[in-house]
Design a protein around this motif. Structure first.
Motif, PDB file in Angstrom:
ATOM      1  N   TYR A  90     -31.992  32.623   6.580  1.00  0.00           N
ATOM      2  CA  TYR A  90     -31.402  34.040   6.181  1.00  0.00           C
ATOM      3  C   TYR A  90     -29.868  34.252   6.570  1.00  0.00           C
ATOM      4  CZ  TYR A  90     -31.633  39.040   5.454  1.00  0.00           C
ATOM      5  OH  TYR A  90     -31.333  40.210   4.970  1.00  0.00           O
ATOM      6  N   GLN A  91     -29.734  33.772   7.790  1.00  0.00           N
ATOM      7  CA  GLN A  91     -28.253  33.975   8.244  1.00  0.00           C
ATOM      8  C   GLN A  91     -27.437  33.102   7.550  1.00  0.00           C
ATOM      9  OE1 GLN A  91     -27.594  36.106  10.599  1.00  0.00           O
ATOM     10  NE2 GLN A  91     -29.422  36.711  10.959  1.00  0.00           N
ATOM     11  N   ALA A  92     -27.711  31.947   7.115  1.00  0.00           N
ATOM     12  CA  ALA A  92     -26.851  31.112   6.395  1.00  0.00           C
ATOM     13  C   ALA A  92     -26.486  31.782   4.985  1.00  0.00           C
ATOM     14  CB  ALA A  92     -27.435  29.768   6.068  1.00  0.00           C
ATOM     15  N   TRP A  93     -27.530  32.614   4.402  1.00  0.00           N
ATOM     16  CA  TRP A  93     -27.167  32.995   3.023  1.00  0.00           C
ATOM     17  C   TRP A  93     -26.350  34.445   3.108  1.00  0.00           C
ATOM     18  CZ3 TRP A  93     -27.388  31.463  -1.914  1.00  0.00           C
ATOM     19  CH2 TRP A  93     -27.962  30.329  -2.075  1.00  0.00           C
ATOM     20  N   THR A  94     -26.310  35.132   4.450  1.00  0.00           N
ATOM     21  CA  THR A  94     -25.893  36.431   4.369  1.00  0.00           C
ATOM     22  C   THR A  94     -24.556  36.432   5.447  1.00  0.00           C
ATOM     23  OG1 THR A  94     -27.465  36.976   6.286  1.00  0.00           O
ATOM     24  CG2 THR A  94     -28.022  37.509   4.016  1.00  0.00           C
ATOM     25  N   LYS A  95     -24.511  35.654   6.207  1.00  0.00           N
ATOM     26  CA  LYS A  95     -23.445  35.551   7.566  1.00  0.00           C
ATOM     27  C   LYS A  95     -22.669  34.391   7.671  1.00  0.00           C
ATOM     28  CE  LYS A  95     -25.696  39.513   9.956  1.00  0.00           C
ATOM     29  NZ  LYS A  95     -26.325  39.900  11.403  1.00  0.00           N
ATOM     30  N   GLN A  96     -23.297  33.333   7.180  1.00  0.00           N
ATOM     31  CA  GLN A  96     -22.775  32.050   7.306  1.00  0.00           C
ATOM     32  C   GLN A  96     -22.426  31.101   6.227  1.00  0.00           C
ATOM     33  OE1 GLN A  96     -25.318  30.396  10.430  1.00  0.00           O
ATOM     34  NE2 GLN A  96     -24.588  31.905  11.739  1.00  0.00           N
ATOM     35  N   PHE A  97     -21.907  31.625   5.151  1.00  0.00           N
ATOM     36  CA  PHE A  97     -21.588  30.797   3.931  1.00  0.00           C
ATOM     37  C   PHE A  97     -20.498  29.570   4.199  1.00  0.00           C
ATOM     38  CE2 PHE A  97     -23.861  33.018   0.438  1.00  0.00           C
ATOM     39  CZ  PHE A  97     -23.983  32.244  -0.459  1.00  0.00           C
ATOM     40  N   ASP A  98     -19.721  29.964   5.023  1.00  0.00           N
ATOM     41  CA  ASP A  98     -18.716  28.979   5.319  1.00  0.00           C
ATOM     42  C   ASP A  98     -19.172  27.836   6.371  1.00  0.00           C
ATOM     43  OD1 ASP A  98     -18.933  30.744   7.319  1.00  0.00           O
ATOM     44  OD2 ASP A  98     -16.649  30.777   7.707  1.00  0.00           O
ATOM     45  N   SER A  99     -20.413  27.973   6.698  1.00  0.00           N
ATOM     46  CA  SER A  99     -20.867  26.826   7.528  1.00  0.00           C
ATOM     47  C   SER A  99     -21.727  25.815   6.582  1.00  0.00           C
ATOM     48  CB  SER A  99     -22.002  27.372   8.644  1.00  0.00           C
ATOM     49  OG  SER A  99     -21.341  28.403   9.410  1.00  0.00           O
ATOM     50  N   TRP A 100     -21.713  26.016   5.425  1.00  0.00           N
ATOM     51  CA  TRP A 100     -22.324  24.950   4.580  1.00  0.00           C
ATOM     52  C   TRP A 100     -21.974  24.956   3.072  1.00  0.00           C
ATOM     53  CZ3 TRP A 100     -25.717  26.726   0.391  1.00  0.00           C
ATOM     54  CH2 TRP A 100     -25.927  28.220   0.352  1.00  0.00           C
ATOM     55  N   PHE A 101     -21.278  25.880   2.533  1.00  0.00           N
ATOM     56  CA  PHE A 101     -21.041  25.863   1.334  1.00  0.00           C
ATOM     57  C   PHE A 101     -19.358  26.535   0.967  1.00  0.00           C
ATOM     58  CE2 PHE A 101     -21.368  28.014  -3.128  1.00  0.00           C
ATOM     59  CZ  PHE A 101     -21.628  26.651  -3.759  1.00  0.00           C
ATOM     60  N   ALA A 102     -19.113  27.591   1.526  1.00  0.00           N
ATOM     61  CA  ALA A 102     -17.811  28.199   1.161  1.00  0.00           C
ATOM     62  C   ALA A 102     -16.879  27.334   2.072  1.00  0.00           C
ATOM     63  CB  ALA A 102     -17.870  29.633   1.517  1.00  0.00           C
ATOM     64  N   ALA A 103     -15.584  27.645   1.531  1.00  0.00           N
ATOM     65  CA  ALA A 103     -14.271  27.026   2.178  1.00  0.00           C
ATOM     66  C   ALA A 103     -14.252  28.063   3.467  1.00  0.00           C
ATOM     67  CB  ALA A 103     -12.923  27.148   1.116  1.00  0.00           C
ATOM     68  N   PRO A 104     -13.945  27.281   4.274  1.00  0.00           N
ATOM     69  CA  PRO A 104     -13.647  28.341   5.830  1.00  0.00           C
ATOM     70  C   PRO A 104     -12.632  28.969   5.738  1.00  0.00           C
ATOM     71  CG  PRO A 104     -14.067  25.615   6.328  1.00  0.00           C
ATOM     72  CD  PRO A 104     -14.228  25.845   4.924  1.00  0.00           C
ATOM     73  N   GLY A 105     -13.093  30.446   6.202  1.00  0.00           N
ATOM     74  CA  GLY A 105     -11.866  31.239   6.092  1.00  0.00           C
ATOM     75  C   GLY A 105     -11.756  31.945   4.609  1.00  0.00           C
ATOM     76  N   SER A 106     -12.698  31.821   3.818  1.00  0.00           N
ATOM     77  CA  SER A 106     -12.345  32.310   2.606  1.00  0.00           C
ATOM     78  C   SER A 106     -13.357  33.230   2.504  1.00  0.00           C
ATOM     79  CB  SER A 106     -12.565  31.202   1.260  1.00  0.00           C
ATOM     80  OG  SER A 106     -13.877  30.751   1.297  1.00  0.00           O
ATOM     81  N   VAL A 107     -14.425  33.325   3.127  1.00  0.00           N
ATOM     82  CA  VAL A 107     -15.508  34.346   2.961  1.00  0.00           C
ATOM     83  C   VAL A 107     -15.047  35.966   3.194  1.00  0.00           C
ATOM     84  CG1 VAL A 107     -17.734  34.892   3.491  1.00  0.00           C
ATOM     85  CG2 VAL A 107     -16.994  32.452   3.134  1.00  0.00           C
ATOM     86  N   LEU A 108     -15.480  36.994   2.313  1.00  0.00           N
ATOM     87  CA  LEU A 108     -15.444  38.321   2.488  1.00  0.00           C
ATOM     88  C   LEU A 108     -16.795  38.694   2.080  1.00  0.00           C
ATOM     89  CD1 LEU A 108     -11.871  38.965   1.027  1.00  0.00           C
ATOM     90  CD2 LEU A 108     -12.507  38.784   3.081  1.00  0.00           C
ATOM     91  N   MET A 109     -17.726  39.009   3.238  1.00  0.00           N
ATOM     92  CA  MET A 109     -18.967  39.286   2.818  1.00  0.00           C
ATOM     93  C   MET A 109     -19.609  40.032   3.867  1.00  0.00           C
ATOM     94  SD  MET A 109     -22.092  36.565   2.500  1.00  0.00           S
ATOM     95  CE  MET A 109     -21.622  36.068   0.966  1.00  0.00           C
ATOM     96  N   GLU A 110     -20.328  41.311   3.429  1.00  0.00           N
ATOM     97  CA  GLU A 110     -21.129  42.219   4.370  1.00  0.00           C
ATOM     98  C   GLU A 110     -22.658  42.128   3.828  1.00  0.00           C
ATOM     99  OE1 GLU A 110     -20.309  43.693   7.143  1.00  0.00           O
ATOM    100  OE2 GLU A 110     -18.412  43.147   7.541  1.00  0.00           O
ATOM    101  N   ALA A 111     -23.465  41.762   4.736  1.00  0.00           N
ATOM    102  CA  ALA A 111     -24.836  41.709   4.233  1.00  0.00           C
ATOM    103  C   ALA A 111     -25.511  43.063   3.993  1.00  0.00           C
ATOM    104  CB  ALA A 111     -25.725  40.884   5.503  1.00  0.00           C
ATOM    105  N   GLU A 112     -24.912  43.888   3.033  1.00  0.00           N
ATOM    106  CA  GLU A 112     -25.616  45.130   2.854  1.00  0.00           C
ATOM    107  C   GLU A 112     -25.971  45.067   1.112  1.00  0.00           C
ATOM    108  OE1 GLU A 112     -23.094  48.302   4.119  1.00  0.00           O
ATOM    109  OE2 GLU A 112     -23.038  47.513   6.445  1.00  0.00           O
ATOM    110  N   VAL A 113     -27.031  45.843   1.029  1.00  0.00           N
ATOM    111  CA  VAL A 113     -27.277  45.978  -0.507  1.00  0.00           C
ATOM    112  C   VAL A 113     -26.385  46.942  -1.230  1.00  0.00           C
ATOM    113  CG1 VAL A 113     -29.010  47.096  -2.323  1.00  0.00           C
ATOM    114  CG2 VAL A 113     -29.777  45.779   0.023  1.00  0.00           C
ATOM    115  N   ASN A 114     -25.961  46.309  -2.406  1.00  0.00           N
ATOM    116  CA  ASN A 114     -24.868  47.105  -3.147  1.00  0.00           C
ATOM    117  C   ASN A 114     -23.432  46.607  -2.779  1.00  0.00           C
ATOM    118  OD1 ASN A 114     -25.111  48.289  -5.848  1.00  0.00           O
ATOM    119  ND2 ASN A 114     -24.539  50.126  -4.962  1.00  0.00           N
TER     120      ASN A 114
END
Length: 235
Positions: A31-55
């Motif tokens: 769950y943390q990987a999909w909501t807060k740690q995308f750059d640990s397994w999929f996204a390019a490091p430093g490219s993620v702009l994400m807040e785990a909130e609906v909408n």
């Protein structure tokens, strides 16, 4: 004022896929990987702009063969440690600008998780087929990247004669097999202690008290180990 969630209209895009996999990671870690740690397994490091909130919208990019691949979306559903629903928009070679929907369900299975991923709303069959080939590889990478400790603690099975040495070690001359004992018994202890404590840590990573408890358990283990080892095998 609560904003209503606008779901994509997928009625004219019936091309869907579903992938499932038994994961070694816990639901908490995934769950943390999909909501807060995308750059640990999929996204390019430093490219993620994400807040785990609906909408709430997010952005990240991947790099492949020297090219940038932007990904856009927004969270539609979030059920902690159970479900993530989000829109998924990529360019040519991906969803071709269509707002598709990815849903990830996490169901505990033993010490791991059974992950179900559905991806709906592809613009055409070709786009669906490309993602159908890619998602299993991505999910496999997710499991490997989020379980770094497993590589260091593999219990390697020995031949039958080696096990006989362990079973009958106290009925023979222990000094004869001392090098073997030091190598294999410590590996067994390390494997058991480290995996047990890492599971406690993974399930309670957000609880600072539990994290400190894990550190304390490691310290106690090595303290006791260093005191008892000479008494057992150096006498």
């Amino acid at each position: 004022m609560v904003l209503s969630i606008s779901w994509p209209d997928l009625s004219q895009r019936p091309f869907n896929l579903m992938v499932e996999r038994k994961m070694e990671c816990s639901p908490n870690v995934l769950y943390q990987a999909w909501t807060k740690q995308f750059d640990s397994w999929f996204a390019a490091p430093g490219s993620v702009l994400m807040e785990a909130e609906v909408n709430t919208t997010f952005f990240f990019e991947t790099h492949f063969e020297g090219k940038r691949h932007p990904h856009y979306g927004r969270f539609l559903r979030l059920e902690q440690y159970r479900l993530i629903g989000l829109t998924w928009i990529t360019g040519e070679g991906g969803t071709k600008g269509a707002e598709t929907v990815v849903t990830v369900e996490l169901k505990p299975r033993g010490n791991g998780t059974h992950l179900y991923l559905t991806h709906a709303g592809f613009p055409d069959e070709n786009s669906r087929n490309q993602h159908e080939q890619a998602w299993p590889l991505v999910i496999e990478q997710l499991d490997k990247r989020m379980m770094p400790d497993r590589q260091g603690y593999r219990l390697k099975l020995q031949q039958e004669d080696d096990f006989k040495i362990v079973l009958f070690i106290f009925f023979d001359d222990k000094n004869k097999y001392l090098p073997y004992i030091k190598t294999n018994i410590t590996s067994l202890l390390d494997y058991f202690i480290a995996t047990s404590i890492s599971k406690i840590y993974n399930y309670n990573r957000r609880n600072k008290r539990m994290v400190y408890l894990c550190y304390l358990l490691f310290y106690i283990y090595y303290l006791v180990y260093s005191m008892l080892w000479p008494l057992l095998f150096w006498s």
